[in-house]
Design an enzyme around this catalytic site. Structure first.
Site, PDB file in Angstrom:
ATOM      1  N   ASP A 272       0.413   3.733   1.703  1.00  0.00           N
ATOM      2  CA  ASP A 272       0.374   4.303   3.059  1.00  0.00           C
ATOM      3  C   ASP A 272       1.788   4.575   3.590  1.00  0.00           C
ATOM      4  OD1 ASP A 272       0.163   4.454   6.015  1.00  0.00           O
ATOM      5  OD2 ASP A 272      -1.941   3.956   5.645  1.00  0.00           O
TER       6      ASP A 272
ATOM      7  N   CYS B 254      -6.196   0.055   6.852  1.00  0.00           N
ATOM      8  CA  CYS B 254      -5.989   0.621   5.515  1.00  0.00           C
ATOM      9  C   CYS B 254      -7.182   1.517   5.115  1.00  0.00           C
ATOM     10  CB  CYS B 254      -5.812  -0.502   4.502  1.00  0.00           C
ATOM     11  SG  CYS B 254      -5.446   0.092   2.842  1.00  0.00           S
TER      12      CYS B 254
ATOM     13  N   CYS C  27       0.847  -1.195   0.000  1.00  0.00           N
ATOM     14  CA  CYS C  27       0.000   0.000   0.000  1.00  0.00           C
ATOM     15  C   CYS C  27       0.882   1.245   0.000  1.00  0.00           C
ATOM     16  CB  CYS C  27      -0.899  -0.001   1.240  1.00  0.00           C
ATOM     17  SG  CYS C  27      -2.077   1.387   1.250  1.00  0.00           S
TER      18      CYS C  27
ATOM     19  N   ARG D 155       2.914   4.737   6.384  1.00  0.00           N
ATOM     20  CA  ARG D 155       3.316   4.005   7.594  1.00  0.00           C
ATOM     21  C   ARG D 155       3.748   2.572   7.319  1.00  0.00           C
ATOM     22  NH1 ARG D 155      -2.344   5.162  10.295  1.00  0.00           N
ATOM     23  NH2 ARG D 155      -2.860   4.561   8.153  1.00  0.00           N
TER      24      ARG D 155
ATOM     25  N   HIS E 137      -2.333  -3.996   4.988  1.00  0.00           N
ATOM     26  CA  HIS E 137      -2.148  -3.611   6.395  1.00  0.00           C
ATOM     27  C   HIS E 137      -3.488  -3.313   7.045  1.00  0.00           C
ATOM     28  CE1 HIS E 137      -2.693   0.846   5.868  1.00  0.00           C
ATOM     29  NE2 HIS E 137      -2.468   0.503   4.628  1.00  0.00           N
TER      30      HIS E 137
HETATM   31 CO    CO Z   1      -3.456   1.209   2.985  1.00  0.00          CO
END
Ligand code: CO
Length: 216
Positions: free
Chosen positions: A47, A104, A45, A49, A101
């Protein structure tokens, strides 16, 4: 003069990182510049993090990376297909990891009905995963647990979607060593869980997806 402190900091960080690497090995960058032979393709992803290299302790040169919103494998996505083709047919990676994750945002959006604009059309692919598994998902009363399970099922479906590509099926037909794994990363623990999605040949796919290749 006004500085963007974060922007300045990352440039300074880069200098410090170079010096740190060179202190350990003066030919570090020279060696890296010669070629890459990563054994792993990571589909994760976007993302911020879930940084691919960092969470698995990988060094530059270890991981070929593709990231998008909710770690999707969409068969008309030329970007994903190009990365996959290069990784499998040129780099000959031995492992592909689809890493989703918990928490998400893309998956959460797909569970809801709110419109976010253009991205709705990307999220729509995730909704298809919900539709496929709606019986199981709708039975889960806790919204948090349903969300977590949806994250896992989405990873599982992306593993299957990778296996459905002509690229992966052809590699398996040619007996190329290639394993696909589905992982979920825990934002609040740092640990990954291997979902043990077991797809090792196109025989594991529904028959309609199984491709027969013409002999060259
Ligand atoms: Co995500």
């Amino acid at each position: 003069m006004k500085h963007n402190d974060f922007y300045k900091k990352i440039l300074d960080n880069n200098k410090a990182w170079v010096e740190e690497k060179l202190a350990i090995n003066p030919s570090y960058f020279k060696r890296l510049s010669e070629n890459q032979t990563p054994p792993l393709l990571w589909i994760g992803c976007s993302d911020s993090r879930v940084p691919a290299n960092e969470i698995i302790g990988a060094e530059p040169g270890d991981v070929f990376v593709h990231r998008n919103i909710a770690n999707m494998v969409i068969h008309s996505d030329m970007n994903m297909l190009s990365v996959l083709d290069y990784a499998v047919n040129i780099l000959k990676v031995k492992n592909i990891i689809v890493c989703g994750h918990y928490g998400c945002g893309g998956i959460l959006a797909a569970m809801k009905n709110e419109s976010y604009g253009l991205i709705d059309n990307w999220i729509r692919h995730i909704k298809t995963v919900y539709r496929l598994h709606h019986v199981e998902l709708n039975q889960i009363e806790s919204e948090t647990e349903r969300f977590n399970r949806f994250v896992e099922l989405n990873v599982q479906e992306q593993v299957y979607d990778l296996a459905k590509t002509s690229i992966v099926q052809q590699a398996w037909t040619q007996k190329q060593e290639l394993s696909i794994h589905g992982w979920v990363y825990g934002l609040n623990s740092g640990y990954v869980t291997d979902l043990q999605v077991n797809v090792t040949s196109n025989q594991d796919l529904d028959e309609v997806y199984q491709l027969k290749f013409k002999k060259l």
